[in-house]
Motif scaffolding. Structure first.
Motif, PDB file in Angstrom:
ATOM      1  N   LEU A  81     -54.989  37.113 -49.652  1.00  0.00           N
ATOM      2  CA  LEU A  81     -54.982  38.216 -50.618  1.00  0.00           C
ATOM      3  C   LEU A  81     -55.388  39.535 -49.962  1.00  0.00           C
ATOM      4  O   LEU A  81     -54.699  40.557 -50.115  1.00  0.00           O
ATOM      5  N   LEU A  82     -56.486  39.509 -49.228  1.00  0.00           N
ATOM      6  CA  LEU A  82     -57.013  40.746 -48.640  1.00  0.00           C
ATOM      7  C   LEU A  82     -56.066  41.316 -47.589  1.00  0.00           C
ATOM      8  O   LEU A  82     -55.839  42.529 -47.524  1.00  0.00           O
ATOM      9  N   SER A  83     -55.487  40.449 -46.763  1.00  0.00           N
ATOM     10  CA  SER A  83     -54.605  40.941 -45.698  1.00  0.00           C
ATOM     11  C   SER A  83     -53.271  41.430 -46.258  1.00  0.00           C
ATOM     12  O   SER A  83     -52.720  42.425 -45.770  1.00  0.00           O
ATOM     13  N   PHE A  84     -52.751  40.766 -47.302  1.00  0.00           N
ATOM     14  CA  PHE A  84     -51.486  41.233 -47.871  1.00  0.00           C
ATOM     15  C   PHE A  84     -51.661  42.583 -48.568  1.00  0.00           C
ATOM     16  O   PHE A  84     -50.717  43.380 -48.639  1.00  0.00           O
ATOM     17  N   ALA A  85     -52.861  42.850 -49.077  1.00  0.00           N
ATOM     18  CA  ALA A  85     -53.113  44.126 -49.746  1.00  0.00           C
ATOM     19  C   ALA A  85     -52.923  45.318 -48.811  1.00  0.00           C
ATOM     20  O   ALA A  85     -52.736  46.447 -49.269  1.00  0.00           O
ATOM     21  N   LEU A  86     -52.898  45.070 -47.514  1.00  0.00           N
ATOM     22  CA  LEU A  86     -52.642  46.140 -46.545  1.00  0.00           C
ATOM     23  C   LEU A  86     -51.229  46.696 -46.663  1.00  0.00           C
ATOM     24  O   LEU A  86     -50.929  47.751 -46.086  1.00  0.00           O
ATOM     25  N   ILE A  87     -50.346  46.007 -47.401  1.00  0.00           N
ATOM     26  CA  ILE A  87     -48.973  46.484 -47.571  1.00  0.00           C
ATOM     27  C   ILE A  87     -48.939  47.830 -48.279  1.00  0.00           C
ATOM     28  O   ILE A  87     -47.970  48.591 -48.156  1.00  0.00           O
ATOM     29  N   PHE A  88     -49.999  48.154 -49.025  1.00  0.00           N
ATOM     30  CA  PHE A  88     -50.042  49.423 -49.749  1.00  0.00           C
ATOM     31  C   PHE A  88     -50.349  50.608 -48.825  1.00  0.00           C
ATOM     32  O   PHE A  88     -50.221  51.759 -49.230  1.00  0.00           O
ATOM     33  N   VAL A  89     -50.746  50.327 -47.570  1.00  0.00           N
ATOM     34  CA  VAL A  89     -51.079  51.398 -46.630  1.00  0.00           C
ATOM     35  C   VAL A  89     -49.820  52.074 -46.099  1.00  0.00           C
ATOM     36  O   VAL A  89     -49.735  53.301 -46.023  1.00  0.00           O
ATOM     37  N   SER A  90     -48.828  51.282 -45.716  1.00  0.00           N
ATOM     38  CA  SER A  90     -47.606  51.827 -45.129  1.00  0.00           C
ATOM     39  C   SER A  90     -46.464  50.840 -45.329  1.00  0.00           C
ATOM     40  O   SER A  90     -46.689  49.637 -45.516  1.00  0.00           O
ATOM     41  N   GLN A  91     -45.221  51.340 -45.283  1.00  0.00           N
ATOM     42  CA  GLN A  91     -44.047  50.477 -45.403  1.00  0.00           C
ATOM     43  C   GLN A  91     -43.096  50.693 -44.228  1.00  0.00           C
ATOM     44  O   GLN A  91     -41.889  50.495 -44.339  1.00  0.00           O
ATOM     45  N   SER A  92     -43.661  51.069 -43.083  1.00  0.00           N
ATOM     46  CA  SER A  92     -42.866  51.145 -41.863  1.00  0.00           C
ATOM     47  C   SER A  92     -42.598  49.735 -41.349  1.00  0.00           C
ATOM     48  O   SER A  92     -43.316  48.785 -41.697  1.00  0.00           O
ATOM     49  N   TYR A  93     -41.594  49.595 -40.498  1.00  0.00           N
ATOM     50  CA  TYR A  93     -41.237  48.269 -39.986  1.00  0.00           C
ATOM     51  C   TYR A  93     -42.401  47.630 -39.235  1.00  0.00           C
ATOM     52  O   TYR A  93     -42.728  46.461 -39.464  1.00  0.00           O
ATOM     53  N   ALA A  94     -43.036  48.394 -38.346  1.00  0.00           N
ATOM     54  CA  ALA A  94     -44.125  47.845 -37.541  1.00  0.00           C
ATOM     55  C   ALA A  94     -45.303  47.409 -38.421  1.00  0.00           C
ATOM     56  O   ALA A  94     -45.899  46.347 -38.201  1.00  0.00           O
ATOM     57  N   TRP A  95     -45.646  48.225 -39.426  1.00  0.00           N
ATOM     58  CA  TRP A  95     -46.772  47.875 -40.293  1.00  0.00           C
ATOM     59  C   TRP A  95     -46.441  46.653 -41.156  1.00  0.00           C
ATOM     60  O   TRP A  95     -47.292  45.768 -41.328  1.00  0.00           O
ATOM     61  N   LEU A  96     -45.220  46.596 -41.684  1.00  0.00           N
ATOM     62  CA  LEU A  96     -44.822  45.434 -42.474  1.00  0.00           C
ATOM     63  C   LEU A  96     -44.821  44.166 -41.620  1.00  0.00           C
ATOM     64  O   LEU A  96     -45.196  43.086 -42.098  1.00  0.00           O
ATOM     65  N   ALA A  97     -44.411  44.279 -40.364  1.00  0.00           N
ATOM     66  CA  ALA A  97     -44.440  43.127 -39.466  1.00  0.00           C
ATOM     67  C   ALA A  97     -45.877  42.636 -39.278  1.00  0.00           C
ATOM     68  O   ALA A  97     -46.144  41.422 -39.281  1.00  0.00           O
ATOM     69  N   LEU A  98     -46.804  43.572 -39.142  1.00  0.00           N
ATOM     70  CA  LEU A  98     -48.219  43.214 -39.009  1.00  0.00           C
ATOM     71  C   LEU A  98     -48.734  42.530 -40.271  1.00  0.00           C
ATOM     72  O   LEU A  98     -49.428  41.503 -40.199  1.00  0.00           O
ATOM     73  N   VAL A  99     -48.401  43.072 -41.437  1.00  0.00           N
ATOM     74  CA  VAL A  99     -48.838  42.479 -42.704  1.00  0.00           C
ATOM     75  C   VAL A  99     -48.259  41.077 -42.874  1.00  0.00           C
ATOM     76  O   VAL A  99     -48.960  40.145 -43.293  1.00  0.00           O
ATOM     77  N   MET A 100     -46.971  40.907 -42.535  1.00  0.00           N
ATOM     78  CA  MET A 100     -46.338  39.593 -42.641  1.00  0.00           C
ATOM     79  C   MET A 100     -47.046  38.574 -41.748  1.00  0.00           C
ATOM     80  O   MET A 100     -47.296  37.434 -42.149  1.00  0.00           O
ATOM     81  N   ALA A 101     -47.380  38.985 -40.521  1.00  0.00           N
ATOM     82  CA  ALA A 101     -48.036  38.066 -39.589  1.00  0.00           C
ATOM     83  C   ALA A 101     -49.460  37.739 -40.031  1.00  0.00           C
ATOM     84  O   ALA A 101     -49.870  36.574 -40.019  1.00  0.00           O
ATOM     85  N   LEU A 102     -50.214  38.764 -40.434  1.00  0.00           N
ATOM     86  CA  LEU A 102     -51.628  38.570 -40.750  1.00  0.00           C
ATOM     87  C   LEU A 102     -51.817  37.718 -41.996  1.00  0.00           C
ATOM     88  O   LEU A 102     -52.602  36.750 -41.988  1.00  0.00           O
ATOM     89  N   HIS A 103     -51.096  38.031 -43.080  1.00  0.00           N
ATOM     90  CA  HIS A 103     -51.313  37.247 -44.302  1.00  0.00           C
ATOM     91  C   HIS A 103     -50.792  35.820 -44.125  1.00  0.00           C
ATOM     92  O   HIS A 103     -51.360  34.870 -44.663  1.00  0.00           O
ATOM     93  N   ALA A 104     -49.711  35.653 -43.332  1.00  0.00           N
ATOM     94  CA  ALA A 104     -49.158  34.312 -43.133  1.00  0.00           C
ATOM     95  C   ALA A 104     -50.094  33.435 -42.312  1.00  0.00           C
ATOM     96  O   ALA A 104     -50.144  32.213 -42.506  1.00  0.00           O
ATOM     97  N   PHE A 105     -50.851  34.041 -41.397  1.00  0.00           N
ATOM     98  CA  PHE A 105     -51.803  33.268 -40.599  1.00  0.00           C
ATOM     99  C   PHE A 105     -52.808  32.552 -41.499  1.00  0.00           C
ATOM    100  O   PHE A 105     -53.186  31.405 -41.242  1.00  0.00           O
ATOM    101  N   PHE A 106     -53.238  33.227 -42.557  1.00  0.00           N
ATOM    102  CA  PHE A 106     -54.194  32.609 -43.483  1.00  0.00           C
ATOM    103  C   PHE A 106     -53.499  31.759 -44.540  1.00  0.00           C
ATOM    104  O   PHE A 106     -54.007  30.705 -44.943  1.00  0.00           O
ATOM    105  N   TRP A 107     -52.325  32.215 -45.025  1.00  0.00           N
ATOM    106  CA  TRP A 107     -51.610  31.457 -46.053  1.00  0.00           C
ATOM    107  C   TRP A 107     -51.253  30.061 -45.542  1.00  0.00           C
ATOM    108  O   TRP A 107     -51.374  29.066 -46.257  1.00  0.00           O
ATOM    109  N   HIS A 108     -50.834  29.972 -44.288  1.00  0.00           N
ATOM    110  CA  HIS A 108     -50.430  28.681 -43.741  1.00  0.00           C
ATOM    111  C   HIS A 108     -51.617  27.808 -43.358  1.00  0.00           C
ATOM    112  O   HIS A 108     -51.428  26.661 -42.942  1.00  0.00           O
ATOM    113  N   ALA A 109     -52.823  28.343 -43.496  1.00  0.00           N
ATOM    114  CA  ALA A 109     -54.011  27.502 -43.334  1.00  0.00           C
ATOM    115  C   ALA A 109     -54.248  26.648 -44.564  1.00  0.00           C
ATOM    116  O   ALA A 109     -54.902  25.602 -44.506  1.00  0.00           O
ATOM    117  N   VAL A 110     -53.708  27.072 -45.691  1.00  0.00           N
ATOM    118  CA  VAL A 110     -54.107  26.536 -46.990  1.00  0.00           C
ATOM    119  C   VAL A 110     -53.433  25.207 -47.315  1.00  0.00           C
ATOM    120  O   VAL A 110     -54.103  24.200 -47.590  1.00  0.00           O
TER     121      VAL A 110
END
Length: 384
Positions: A81-110
Motif C-alpha cells: 500500500l505505502l509503496s504504490f501510493a508513490l504513484i501520485f508523485v509522478s507519472q513519468s515512465y521511469a517513476w512508474l517503473a520504480l513504483v511497479m517494481a517496489l510495490h510488487a516486491f512486497f505484494w509478491h511476498a504475501v
C-alpha cells in the motif's frame, strides 16, 4: 482440531484477488490512457512479474526459516500500500517503473506465505482449498464489473485511487486472519531437503510447465482489454467478459474437490493445458464473434481454475512441512518468469505481428506444456 476460520481466510483471498481484478484487465489500459506505446506498456506490465521471480524466494526462505509467515503477510500488505501510493508523485515512465517494481516486491511476498497458512488451517482436508480460494475469484469478479462500469462514467485518472482502496482492504483482512503452522502429523513426512525434493521425478518438469502456462497468458493479461476495445466492445461489456471468465473459474473451484478425488493431478493438468491452447487460438482469431468470445472466456475454468487448484495440490504433496514456503515461492517465481516473458513478447509483437500471431504463440506454449506433463509427470492416484 480447531475449527477452520473459513470466512477470515476467504475474506483475505477476496481482497487479494480483487487487486488482481483491478490490475489484470485495466493496468495496460491505464498506461495506454497515459499515452505510452504498446512496447512501453508491455515493459511496465512485465516489471511486477519480473519482481515475482525474485521476491517470493527471499520471503519464502525467510518464512520457512523464522516461521513468522503471518507477520510477513501483514508487513507485505502494508508496504504494498505505502509503496504504490508513490504513484501520485509522478507519472513519468521511469517513476512508474520504480513504483511497479517496489510495490510488487512486497505484494509478491504475501500470497505464497498465505497459501502455506491456508493449508496449515486445512490440515488433512487439502481438497477443501478450492472452497476457500473461490472467494478470491468472487473478489476478482466484483472488481472488474464495478471498475468496468466506473471507467465508463468517470475518467481513468481515478484508477490509482481505486487500487489504493483495495490494497487497504488487504491490509485490514491480514490483521483478521489467525496464524497456523504446517504440521507433519497425519501425512507422510518427506525426507531430504528442499533441493532433494525438487529433484524428485516430475517436479522440475511441473515447474517448467508453470512458467509455460503463465507465459501463454501474456497476451491475455496485457492486451485483451485493448484487443476487445479495438474490436468495438465497450469497457462495461469488457468488464463483464472478464467477470464471465472468473465465474467459470468459481464454478470449477466448487467442483475441484470432487474432481481431484476422482482424477489424478497429472490428468487434470494435461486437460488444463490443452484447453488453454484452444482458448488462445479462439481469442486471437475469432474474438469478433460474440459466441466464440463467450466460449473462450468460459475456458478460464480450465486455464486458471483447474490448473491452479491441481498445481496447489501438487506443490502441497511434493514438499515437507518445513519446505512448503519455498515450494510455494518457487511456484510464484516460475509463474513470474513466465508471465514476464509473456508480457514482453506480447508487447513487442502486438503491433508488428498482430493479435492473431501473438495469441498463436501463446497457444504453442500451452501445448508444449501439455506434452511435457504427459511425458515427464508420473501418473498419480487421486486423493482418497
Amino acid at each position: 482440531m480447531a475449527a477452520l476460520p473459513y470466512w477470515r481466510l476467504s475474506g483475505f483471498y477476496l481482497f487479494y484477488f480483487a487487486l488482481l481484478g483491478a490490475t489484470a484487465p485495466f493496468l495496460a489500459l491505464y498506461f495506454h490512457h497515459l499515452g505510452f506505446s504498446s512496447a512501453r506498456i508491455g515493459e511496465l506490465v512485465a516489471i511486477p512479474m519480473l519482481m515475482r521471480c525474485v521476491a517470493p524466494n527471499l520471503w519464502g526462505w525467510l518464512g520457512d526459516y523464522t516461521g513468522q509467515r503471518l507477520l510477513i503477510v501483514r508487513l507485505g500488505a502494508l508496504c504494498t500500500l505505502l509503496s504504490f501510493a508513490l504513484i501520485f508523485v509522478s507519472q513519468s515512465y521511469a517513476w512508474l517503473a520504480l513504483v511497479m517494481a517496489l510495490h510488487a516486491f512486497f505484494w509478491h511476498a504475501v500470497l505464497p506465505q498465505f497459501e502455506v497458512i491456508t493449508f496449515a488451517h486445512l490440515r488433512e482436508q487439502p481438497e477443501r482449498y478450492s472452497q476457500v480460494r473461490l472467494w478470491g475469484s468472487i473478489g476478482f469478479i466484483l472488481t472488474v464489473v464495478i471498475l468496468g462500469r466506473l471507467f465508463e462514467w468517470l475518467s481513468l485518472d481515478i484508477y490509482p485511487v481505486a487500487l489504493i482502496v483495495v490494497m487497504a482492504g488487504i491490509v485490514l483482512c491480514s490483521l483478521w486472519v489467525p496464524n497456523a503452522q504446517p504440521s507433519s502429523q497425519g501425512r507422510k513426512l518427506l525426507s531430504g531437503g528442499f533441493l532433494e525434493q525438487l529433484c524428485s521425478p516430475g517436479v522440475l518438469a511441473f515447474y517448467g510447465c508453470v512458467a509455460l502456462m503463465q507465459m501463454s497468458h501474456g497476451p491475455y493479461y496485457t492486451f485483451l482489454t485493448l484487443h476487445l476495445e479495438n474490436l468495438g466492445y465497450s469497457r462495461g461489456v469488457i468488464g463483464l467478459l472478464w467477470a464471465l471468465g472468473v465465474v467459470a473459474e468459481v464454478l470449477m473451484f466448487l467442483a475441484m474437490r470432487r474432481i481431484l478425488l476422482k482424477f489424478s493431478v497429472r490428468r487434470v493438468l494435461m486437460f488444463s493445458f490443452m484447453l488453454a491452447a484452444l482458448r488462445w487460438l479462439l481469442l486471437g482469431s475469432f474474438a469478433e464473434h460474440v459466441g466464440v468470445l463467450l466460449l473462450a472466456q468460459l475456458l478460464h475454468a480450465a486455464t486458471f481454475g483447474s490448473f491452479h487448484a491441481s498445481a496447489m495440490a501438487f506443490v502441497q504433496r511434493s514438499f515437507g512441512p518445513g519446505q512448503q514456503g519455498q515450494g510455494q515461492a518457487l511456484y510464484a517465481t516460475l509463474a513470474g518468469i513466465g508471465g514476464a516473458a509473456g508480457a514482453l513478447y506480447a508487447g513487442y509483437s502486438w503491433n508488428t505481428l498482430g493479435p492473431t500471431i501473438t495469441f498463436s504463440m501463446a497457444s504453442v506454449a500451452a501445448l508444449a506444456a501439455a506434452v511435457i506433463i504427459a511425458a515427464r509427470l508420473q501418473e498419480d492416484r487421486p486423493h482418497t
